[in-house]
Design an enzyme around this catalytic site. Structure first.
Site, PDB file in Angstrom:
ATOM      1  N   GLU A   1       0.824  -1.206   0.000  1.00 39.76           N
ATOM      2  CA  GLU A   1       0.000   0.000   0.000  1.00 39.76           C
ATOM      3  C   GLU A   1       0.859   1.257   0.000  1.00 39.76           C
ATOM      4  OE1 GLU A   1      -2.907  -0.378  -0.755  1.00 39.76           O
ATOM      5  OE2 GLU A   1      -3.221  -2.478  -0.242  1.00 39.76           O
TER       6      GLU A   1
ATOM      7  N   HIS B   1      -5.836  -5.966 -11.016  1.00 43.31           N
ATOM      8  CA  HIS B   1      -5.324  -7.009 -10.121  1.00 43.31           C
ATOM      9  C   HIS B   1      -5.207  -8.345 -10.854  1.00 43.31           C
ATOM     10  CE1 HIS B   1      -7.092  -4.057  -7.272  1.00 43.31           C
ATOM     11  NE2 HIS B   1      -6.048  -4.379  -6.519  1.00 43.31           N
TER      12      HIS B   1
END
Length: 895
Positions: free
Chosen positions: A387, A478
């Site tokens: 992140e 993703h």
């Protein structure tokens, strides 16, 4: 125009080709020059050593101006974004392209310099600079109307009513001649933020997709993180202890407040690191903002209680410091933003009071949830580093969060997430847990079963790329990440890990730009390798890693596609083909710019532009194979806000206006010979209008309270779905009208399949003297039945039962006199996750009934089918990493 299906269409969909100029030395896989797709400016020029004295930004601009034939760039359209320094005295100047002062989405050009003073030289340059832009730079649609249109980018009416609308200003979408759009981010009351681009000339939404919520630039000299959460004055560095989620007590860097208390703020690093405990607060309250009064986790003493561990706060705080130090010590980066900006984490958020099983970077900070059935997400160092790497990406390449660029964003975050963890933990690269992401989050079970993704899955473009549009995972950001991320991880396994980390970071910081695709990423890494002084053998090792994952020039052509492409990179969200008698019509970007084009289904000849270049949106066309009809909207002339136009497919005849209105909404245009029909909506009703033999349109009478949608027109028959309200239930009835007699020949009673409840009729078609429609259960939960009847309402039969496993859940139907084509798609993500097999696919059945067959074995998503004669079908296909207009003459059968 502009982007709407897949961002790979904004970036050149066909990988760049190597030019012959300044070839690389024998055996060196690094190209000296890579041409840009759809632009005269090169994407990459390496191997330079040209004097460029002076201040870096000015020297870089002077260099570009001195070589107009090489770069084809107007330096006056470049604005400096940042100048960064790398070890060895190298500097990279990153410019943003501005068209008439308006930022160009993804338009960035970089110049890399070495040396000092009079000895400064340009070593390489490249990026995305779009040379064909002629788009206007001033909006003609009022700002409030643009805002209202942006809200249409949200599907749910409740979300539209409660959404926070963030206007990020105008931007030019760089497809062909370009399109001026207003860029919004919508923050609904539920769900992820949604980015919406609205055509500033027409008010039409040209792209809407889920996003990490880009924010306006902070004030000069202030980082995004600092702007969001600056530490309080009067804090002093301190140390203390706190329990981790696993129960171990560890030392933590704290800040002592003037009142004598302590808080989770680390003042010992160049970036201030602060950690907040949301205490079960909703994640939306922390997305891109902080609630009033929010403060870092605090304690009266430097020994923090058990709640710091169970919430995940201790792990988040410690891991943020590890990530900061990795980028500082290993790569020379000063914080996530490169300027020492604050690093902020929020833990223990929920989703309306239920566990929030995720973590995300909101472009200012990390936000972490807990479980269910897992440790808090910041416990996993690789998740925290993933992140936080998004923050590094945002402040370097800033990949557009869609399609291949979005997949590269995830890939780089996966790479550094794992690189940080294995480095900090001392894990060997050949350890089976090294390539796993998030494997430490599960209290029980194996790491392999727990992992979210793994970088050793050996996926390749040719075998595994998932071809989907933006509706699913933002075009596969993703789903396709480990193709590129796996290549990077293989490089780390083959080279010294430190060398690999520096290589990937150099490519990210000094070469990559927002719209780059996989092949551009490969070229960037190889060029960065030459910058770092990698040997030819090492460079060949890097190239071999990309080869092993199928990331090389022309990979799209090696997938194995059984359809024939008519148009590559269809980039408009208003694109849906129509076809008849061997011709197609569709809104597209052609040699004459964005507009309505017609072409031959056999691929011969050059598509012909039909629509005038008048600044309006021309879209949603229909054709009978000789002429086309469509709707024009917007423009600077308010008298032509809504207009129905028609023109011959040859492109040589006049464009004729059939209807115009400044107060009503026009849609569903249909043409058949000299007959033309369309709908007009006003006062909550939608009424069909008909023009015959070039005459003035006439509104057809409908019973009071009734509306007509989904027009179909053929051989003197006009069909529609007639709707009205009966109590709380919406009634939908297929209806047929004879143009010759001016009467309704059939208004079908509700006719649901035997044994079922009320149904919804939708997706009409007229073919072979029959009316076809899709009968859906009105709970929208099951597959539908394809029904057929004579125009007088007799002879109703079921062509395809809802029991067929691939029966459609939605339309449209595309029909010829021989066959009916429909699309099957999953209503939601399959239990086993998205695969190419689960993406939307086209099926076809004979008009007289029979076994369904696959139209095409293309493995990716198939959308917007239109039927020609016989069994020929044209559609939009996302298999090859872009969305292409393709055709097949007959069904493939079994795949």
């Amino acid at each position: 125009m502009a982007v709407a299906t897949v961002v790979a269409a904004l970036a050149p969909g066909v990988p760049p080709v190597l030019a012959a100029a300044a070839p690389a030395s024998d055996g060196d896989p690094v190209p000296a020059l890579v041409t840009g797709g759809g632009t005269e400016a090169p994407q990459l020029v390496t191997g330079l050593s040209e004097p460029a004295p002076g201040e870096p930004a000015a020297a870089a601009l002077a260099h570009l101006a001195a070589h107009p034939d090489r770069y084809r760039i107007d330096p006056g359209e470049l604005a400096e974004l940042a100048t960064t320094e790398a070890p060895g005295g190298r500097r990279t100047v990153r410019f943003e392209q501005r068209h008439g002062g308006v930022p160009v989405l993804g338009g960035q050009y970089l110049v890399r310099l070495s040396g000092q003073g009079a000895g400064q030289k340009v070593e390489s340059a490249g990026g995305r600079y779009f040379t064909a832009l002629t788009a206007p730079t001033v909006a003609t649609v009022p700002a409030e109307e643009l805002r209202r249109s942006a809200l249409d980018g949200l599907d749910d009416a409740r979300d539209r009513a409660g959404a926070d609308v963030e206007d990020l200003g105008p931007v030019v979408l760089p497809d062909g001649a370009g399109l001026l759009a207003e860029r919004f981010v919508l923050h609904p009351a539920s769900g992820r933020a949604r980015e919406v681009f609205v055509d500033a000339a027409t008010g039409a939404v040209v792209l809407a997709h889920d996003t990490r919520a880009p924010r306006p630039e902070p004030a000069a000299g202030e980082s995004a993180a600092t702007a969001a959460t600056a530490p309080a004055e009067g804090l002093q560095p301190a140390t203390g202890t706190a329990p981790e989620a696993h129960g171990r007590t560890v030392a933590v860097n704290l800040a002592r407040r003037p009142d004598g208390g302590y808080q989770f703020t680390d003042l010992t690093r160049t970036s201030v690191i602060s950690t907040y405990d949301a205490a079960g607060g909703d994640f939306l309250d922390y997305q891109r903002k902080m609630p009033a009064g929010a403060a870092p986790l605090s304690s009266a003493t430097p020994a923090f209680p058990a709640a710091a561990g169970s919430s995940g706060a201790t792990d988040a705080h410690v891991n943020a410091g590890i990530v900061h130090d990795f980028f500082r010590d290993r790569l020379g980066r000063n914080g996530l933003d490169g300027k020492g900006g604050a690093i902020v984490s929020v833990v223990n958020v929920t989703d309306l009071g239920t566990p929030f099983p995720n973590a995300f970077w909101d472009r200012t900070k990390m936000v972490y949830g807990n479980g269910p059935g897992r440790y808090p997400f910041p416990v996993a160092l690789d998740v925290a580093a993933h992140e936080m790497t998004h923050g590094v990406v945002q402040n370097t390449a800033n990949f557009f969060d869609l399609g291949q660029p979005g997949a590269m964003n995830e890939a780089v975050a996966d790479y550094f997430g794992n690189a940080v963890e294995v480095t900090a933990r001392g894990t060997a690269m050949d350890d089976p847990t090294a390539p796993l992401l998030g494997e430490s989050l599960c209290p029980t079970g194996t790491p392999q079963a727990c992992a979210e993704r793994r970088l050793d899955d050996r996926r390749t473009t040719v075998a595994d790329f998932l071809g989907t549009r933006h509706e699913i995972d933002a075009g596969g950001v993703h789903l396709n990440a480990t193709i590129f991320g796996g290549a990077l991880w293989d490089i780390r396994r083959a080279l010294d890990p430190l060398t690999a980390d520096r290589l990937v970071y150099r490519a990210l910081a000094d070469y990559l730009t927002p719209l780059d695709d996989f092949v551009a990423g490969r070229n960037a890494v190889l060029a960065a390798g030459r910058d770092l002084g990698l040997t030819k053998r090492q460079l060949r090792t890097v190239a071999a890693a990309f080869d092993a994952h199928g990331i090389k020039e022309g990979w799209q052509q090696r997938i194995g596609i059984d359809s024939r492409a008519l148009l590559r990179d269809v980039t408009t969200g208003m694109a849906a083909p129509a076809a008849a008698h061997g011709r197609w019509v569709m809104r597209a970007d052609g040699a004459a710019g964005v507009g309505l084009y017609a072409g031959a289904l056999d691929g011969r000849g050059t598509p012909v532009r039909l629509s005038p270049e008048d600044g309006r949106s021309h879209s949603w066309a229909d054709t009978d194979g000789t002429n086309a009809a469509w709707v024009a909207k917007g423009g600077s002339d308010p008298r032509a806000a809504q207009e129905v136009l028609t023109a011959p497919l040859s492109g040589t005849g006049p464009v004729r206006s059939v209807f115009r209105s400044t107060t009503e909404q026009v849609g569903a245009v249909r043409i058949s010979g000299t007959d033309l029909a369309f709908t007009v909506s006003s006062d909550g009703r939608t009424v069909p209008h008909v023009s015959r033999d070039g005459g003035a349109p006439v509104a057809l009478p409908l019973p009071e309270g009734h509306s007509a949608t989904g027009l179909v027109l053929r051989d003197g028959l006009l069909g529609w779905v007639e709707t009205w309200q009966e109590g709380e239930r919406l009634v939908t009835v297929p209806t047929v009208h004879s143009l010759a007699t001016g009467t309704v020949t059939a208004r079908f009673p509700e006719h649901a399949p035997a044994g079922s409840g009320p149904s919804l009729a939708t997706s009409l078609a007229l073919a072979g003297g029959r009316l076809l429609w899709l009968d859906l259960p009105d709970d929208h939960a099951a597959r539908g039945t394809i029904r057929s009847a004579a125009p007088d309402g007799s002879g109703i039969v079921d062509l395809l039962s809802a029991d067929f496993p691939q029966a459609p859940r939605t339309g449209p139907l595309a029909a010829s006199d021989q066959a009916v084509t429909f699309r099957y798609e999953n209503e939601k993500k399959p239990a086993g996750g998205w695969t190419n097999a689960a993406l939307p696919k086209l099926w076809q059945i004979p008009l007289a009934g029979g076994a369904p067959q696959r139209v095409s074995c293309d493995r990716g998503g198939q959308y917007e089918a239109a039927a020609d004669e016989g069994t020929r079908v044209v559609w939009l296909d996302a298999t090859a990493g872009t969305t292409d207009l393709v055709v097949r003459d007959r069904p493939a059968g079994r795949c």
